[in-house]
Design an enzyme around this catalytic site. Structure first.
Site, PDB file in Angstrom:
ATOM      1  N   ASN A  64       0.900  -1.160  -0.082  1.00 13.66           N
ATOM      2  CA  ASN A  64       0.072   0.154  -0.016  1.00 13.66           C
ATOM      3  C   ASN A  64       0.888   1.305  -0.119  1.00 13.66           C
ATOM      4  O   ASN A  64       2.131   1.056   0.277  1.00 13.66           O
ATOM      5  CB  ASN A  64      -0.971  -0.159   1.085  1.00 13.66           C
ATOM      6  CG  ASN A  64      -1.983  -0.578   0.918  1.00 13.66           C
ATOM      7  OD1 ASN A  64      -2.677  -0.966  -0.207  1.00 13.66           O
ATOM      8  ND2 ASN A  64      -2.863  -1.216   2.012  1.00 13.66           N
ATOM      9  N   CYS A  73      -4.902  -7.572  -4.015  1.00 18.30           N
ATOM     10  CA  CYS A  73      -5.681  -6.282  -4.624  1.00 18.30           C
ATOM     11  C   CYS A  73      -6.371  -6.734  -5.873  1.00 18.30           C
ATOM     12  O   CYS A  73      -5.544  -7.098  -6.877  1.00 18.30           O
ATOM     13  CB  CYS A  73      -4.594  -5.154  -4.928  1.00 18.30           C
ATOM     14  SG  CYS A  73      -5.437  -3.684  -5.618  1.00 18.30           S
ATOM     15  N   HIS A 161     -12.536  -6.575   5.332  1.00 19.61           N
ATOM     16  CA  HIS A 161     -13.177  -5.396   5.094  1.00 19.61           C
ATOM     17  C   HIS A 161     -14.399  -5.518   6.041  1.00 19.61           C
ATOM     18  O   HIS A 161     -15.040  -6.407   6.611  1.00 19.61           O
ATOM     19  CB  HIS A 161     -14.014  -5.610   3.702  1.00 19.61           C
ATOM     20  CG  HIS A 161     -12.952  -5.404   2.456  1.00 19.61           C
ATOM     21  ND1 HIS A 161     -12.815  -4.285   2.032  1.00 19.61           N
ATOM     22  CD2 HIS A 161     -12.058  -6.487   2.213  1.00 19.61           C
ATOM     23  CE1 HIS A 161     -11.752  -4.304   0.938  1.00 19.61           C
ATOM     24  NE2 HIS A 161     -11.375  -5.695   1.002  1.00 19.61           N
ATOM     25  N   GLU A 210      -9.341   2.809   2.198  1.00 20.26           N
ATOM     26  CA  GLU A 210      -8.597   1.552   2.251  1.00 20.26           C
ATOM     27  C   GLU A 210      -7.365   1.513   3.065  1.00 20.26           C
ATOM     28  O   GLU A 210      -6.802   2.805   3.568  1.00 20.26           O
ATOM     29  CB  GLU A 210      -7.776   1.428   0.762  1.00 20.26           C
ATOM     30  CG  GLU A 210      -8.831   0.726  -0.300  1.00 20.26           C
ATOM     31  CD  GLU A 210      -7.835   0.290  -1.410  1.00 20.26           C
ATOM     32  OE1 GLU A 210      -6.983  -0.770  -1.102  1.00 20.26           O
ATOM     33  OE2 GLU A 210      -8.095   0.704  -2.790  1.00 20.26           O
ATOM     34  N   CYS A 219     -11.841   0.254  -5.314  1.00 18.61           N
ATOM     35  CA  CYS A 219     -11.322  -1.149  -4.485  1.00 18.61           C
ATOM     36  C   CYS A 219     -11.958  -2.193  -4.952  1.00 18.61           C
ATOM     37  O   CYS A 219     -13.131  -2.526  -4.537  1.00 18.61           O
ATOM     38  CB  CYS A 219     -11.230  -0.743  -3.107  1.00 18.61           C
ATOM     39  SG  CYS A 219     -10.857  -2.111  -1.948  1.00 18.61           S
ATOM     40  N   GLY A 220     -11.233  -3.097  -5.678  1.00 16.97           N
ATOM     41  CA  GLY A 220     -11.941  -4.408  -5.995  1.00 16.97           C
ATOM     42  C   GLY A 220     -12.349  -5.353  -4.850  1.00 16.97           C
ATOM     43  O   GLY A 220     -13.365  -5.984  -4.944  1.00 16.97           O
ATOM     44  N   GLY A 222     -13.067  -4.471  -2.085  1.00 13.77           N
ATOM     45  CA  GLY A 222     -14.203  -3.874  -1.322  1.00 13.77           C
ATOM     46  C   GLY A 222     -15.265  -4.076  -2.183  1.00 13.77           C
ATOM     47  O   GLY A 222     -16.355  -4.214  -1.479  1.00 13.77           O
TER      48      GLY A 222
END
Length: 276
Positions: A64, A73, A161, A210, A219-220, A222
């Site tokens: 990150n 990710c 998440h 994130e 955000c995939g 997410g």
């Protein structure tokens, strides 16, 4: 040493991607933070290294913007998958990550579908620091008798998440709330924080704070987590379009095998070189 890179994004979530198949790439946290700075560096949400793998076409390592290494990710998987497919002429590749292997498949012109695997729904898998029903965990922001946010769903898509269902999605609210929740003691590994507004049975508007990167355009994982959390509450069907700041992602929680499939765009912005 000069190391070439490709700057890419998936629905606005942007990356610097480095080929480390032949030479190891181990930047320091300080180097990553400096490189991630959008004013003085290259600017990105995540730094990606494509490394050799004995069991897949490649291994994808992810850092990150704050220099921390993370498990996976989703948007980067589409970008890396597309690069590998372009390089070897295939329509399908397997990418290993710290969260496990993933398959990427062509889904049109610069569109890729990634099999994100089964969502991890037990409290120990998210993980949480105490036992809770992850369909709606005991967490709230604001006054006890009138919380601003409460009872988010918790899901791991290879990284942790929480998803709040709310129509409050302005920058200040998302950044303020997200930064508070990210390091809450309930999440021993930190957490990505989603703010999902269900528009219809097949459409969700999502913003994500994130972990280690802040407010991002997409955000995939997410988007996958938001769709799973919505389905578990009966708010959407199993396939929905998740609208993020940088575009749209189609998320399909396949009932047959329990896997979450994510389809979305891939974009190349530019190339460059790193001085290390």
């Amino acid at each position: 040493m000069i190391r070439p890179f490709v700057k890419m994004n998936g629905a606005g979530n942007d990356f610097v991607v480095v080929n480390a198949l032949e030479q190891p790439f181990r930047p320091t946290e300080e180097q990553i933070r400096s490189l991630a700075d959008r004013a003085s560096g290259e600017g990105f949400d995540q730094l990606i290294a494509i490394e050799p793998s004995d069991s897949a076409d490649a291994f994808m390592r992810v850092w990150n913007a704050d220099g921390s290494m993370v498990e996976t990710c989703g948007n980067a998987l589409r970008c890396v998958g597309w690069m590998l497919m372009e390089a070897n002429g295939a329509d399908r590749v397997t990418i290993d990550t710290a969260a496990g292997p993933t398959t990427a498949v062509r889904a049109g012109d610069r569109r890729v579908t990634v099999d994100m695997g089964r969502p991890r729904l037990d409290w120990t898998q998210v993980p949480l620091s105490e036992e809770m029903d992850t369909r709606g965990i005991e967490l709230q922001l604001g006054p006890i008798d009138d919380p601003v946010l409460h009872t988010p769903g918790a899901v791991s898509m290879g990284n942790p998440h929480v998803v709040f269902f709310t129509d409050r999605q302005d920058d200040g609210f998302v950044a303020g709330s997200g930064s508070l929740v990210e390091h809450h003691p309930l999440f021993p590994e930190g957490v990505n924080v989603g703010f999902a507004h269900v528009l219809d049975r097949d459409r969700i508007r999502l913003r994500v704070w994130e972990r280690g990167a802040g407010l991002t355009r997409a955000c995939g994982t997410g988007a996958c987590a938001a769709q799973v959390a919505a389905v578990r509450r009966g708010l959407t069907d199993r396939k929905a379009t998740v609208v993020v700041d940088g575009g749209e992602l189609v998320i399909d929680w396949d009932q047959a095998n329990d896997h979450v499939l994510m389809t979305g765009p891939v974009e190349i912005e530019r190339t460059g070189a790193l001085p290390f």
